[in-house]
Design an enzyme around this catalytic site. Structure first.
Site, mmCIF file in Angstrom:
data_model
loop_
_atom_site.group_PDB
_atom_site.id
_atom_site.type_symbol
_atom_site.label_atom_id
_atom_site.label_comp_id
_atom_site.label_asym_id
_atom_site.label_seq_id
_atom_site.Cartn_x
_atom_site.Cartn_y
_atom_site.Cartn_z
ATOM 1 N N LEU A 12 -30.343 -75.045 28.571
ATOM 2 C CA LEU A 12 -29.480 -74.066 27.898
ATOM 3 C C LEU A 12 -28.774 -73.205 28.934
ATOM 4 O O LEU A 12 -29.312 -72.928 30.006
ATOM 5 C CB LEU A 12 -30.306 -73.165 26.976
ATOM 6 C CG LEU A 12 -31.034 -73.820 25.798
ATOM 7 C CD1 LEU A 12 -31.809 -72.754 25.017
ATOM 8 C CD2 LEU A 12 -30.072 -74.555 24.881
ATOM 9 N N ASP A 13 -27.552 -72.743 28.592
ATOM 10 C CA ASP A 13 -26.844 -71.785 29.433
ATOM 11 C C ASP A 13 -27.658 -70.497 29.551
ATOM 12 O O ASP A 13 -28.515 -70.202 28.707
ATOM 13 C CB ASP A 13 -25.478 -71.445 28.833
ATOM 14 C CG ASP A 13 -24.500 -72.609 28.929
ATOM 15 O OD1 ASP A 13 -24.740 -73.531 29.723
ATOM 16 O OD2 ASP A 13 -23.492 -72.574 28.196
ATOM 17 N N ARG A 14 -27.339 -69.702 30.554
ATOM 18 C CA ARG A 14 -28.034 -68.428 30.790
ATOM 19 C C ARG A 14 -28.006 -67.537 29.549
ATOM 20 O O ARG A 14 -29.029 -66.975 29.153
ATOM 21 C CB ARG A 14 -27.392 -67.705 31.980
ATOM 22 C CG ARG A 14 -27.961 -66.314 32.242
ATOM 23 C CD ARG A 14 -27.315 -65.668 33.467
ATOM 24 N NE ARG A 14 -27.703 -64.289 33.581
ATOM 25 C CZ ARG A 14 -28.853 -63.861 34.127
ATOM 26 N NH1 ARG A 14 -29.710 -64.738 34.595
ATOM 27 N NH2 ARG A 14 -29.131 -62.579 34.206
#
Length: 292
Positions: free
Chosen positions: A133-135
């Site tokens: 997942l993205d930050r």
């Protein structure tokens, strides 16, 4: 530390090599077992892949111990574990935490904390993150505890036997109740980070379902049929409805301090037992407050 192993029972006569292939053990995996310190046992006796099997033979594949990558520092930290067994770890990642370390955030990532968990519990594995997942994105992340399990789950993804569903809050009012965005994604020429819909990009497909329309934003459920970098963000911006909070792709942060995206559900087949697994994670408070 006890090495990871898989156990099978032969249901037909033939060479062990053929049975292992039928059980999903690749040539690459066999090479790592053979040359990395693993074992292949039949009825508790070490054999080669040319061993002839009889019906009912007990086959055990003992995988080599894995070492944590030298560039990854094990850290203590909060880890919300949803499910864990000898093969899998499913965790709920908070927003504003990298999945893996980056130049801007070399410590404090989910990978650092999971490495600490492995170290504390003497789990002989390096990091095999299956769903990244993205930050800014919160929610469920699947981690394999062995490179062979990672391979099996990657095959599941390719065969669309693993399903991820996301909650998203987007700018504007979505008129269609259900539709699919099919648009190729590639790297933007002017950026090393941004992606865009472009000719010659990789095939990408996102299923969209409207959950509720508000005054000036919409609550959507999204299902990924492919896993391109920034896929959801790029596809939503492409249709003119960027994620609320996603200022990289046209959203604003007036309502929330990060992109409003959460991996809510993860469905898969257990790579060892074959059982159907389903996991849920409720929206984080910042997103839940917008859609109450």
């Amino acid at each position: 530390m006890k090495p990871f192993e898989l156990n099978y029972t032969a249901d037909a006569k033939g060479l062990l090599r053929e049975a292992l292939q039928a059980w999903g053990i690749s040539k690459r995996t066999l090479a790592s077992v053979k040359y990395g310190g693993g074992q292949i046992l039949v009825n508790n006796n070490e054999v080669t892949v040319r061993h002839p099997l009889e019906i009912g033979d007990a086959v055990t594949v003992v995988f080599p111990l894995e070492e944590l990558g030298k560039g990854l520092q094990a850290e203590s930290g909060e880890l919300t574990i949803i499910y864990e067994d000898e093969a899998l770890l499913i965790v709920d990642k908070p927003p504003l935490q990298n999945t893996i370390p980056s130049r801007e955030h070399p410590v404090g990532s989910l990978a650092n904390v999971v490495a600490g968990h492995f170290e504390n519990h003497k789990i002989p594995a390096t990091l095999h993150i299956v769903t990244r997942l993205d930050r800014d994105t919160s929610g469920l992340v699947c981690i394999a505890k062995n490179r062979h399990i990672h391979h099996m789950l990657s095959v599941q993804q390719q065969e669309k036997k693993m399903s991820r569903r996301y909650d998203a809050i987007v700018h504007g009012l979505t008129e269609q109740e259900e539709f699919t965005i099919t648009a190729p994604i590639g790297r933007k020429n002017s950026s090393i980070i941004e992606r865009e819909v472009r000719m010659g990009g990789q095939f990408a497909e996102t299923e969209v379902k409207l959950l509720k329309a508000y005054t000036d934003f919409s609550h959507l459920e999204l299902k990924l049929n492919t896993g391109r970098t920034h896929q959801i963000r790029v596809h939503l911006a492409h249709i003119g409805q960027p994620l609320v909070g996603d200022d990289l792709y046209g959203g604003t942060r007036e309502m929330i301090s990060r992109q409003a995206l959460h991996c809510r559900r993860l469905e898969m087949i257990h790579p060892v037992s074959g059982r159907a697994l389903s996991f849920e994670s409720p929206n984080r408070e910042d997103m839940a407050a917008l859609i109450r």
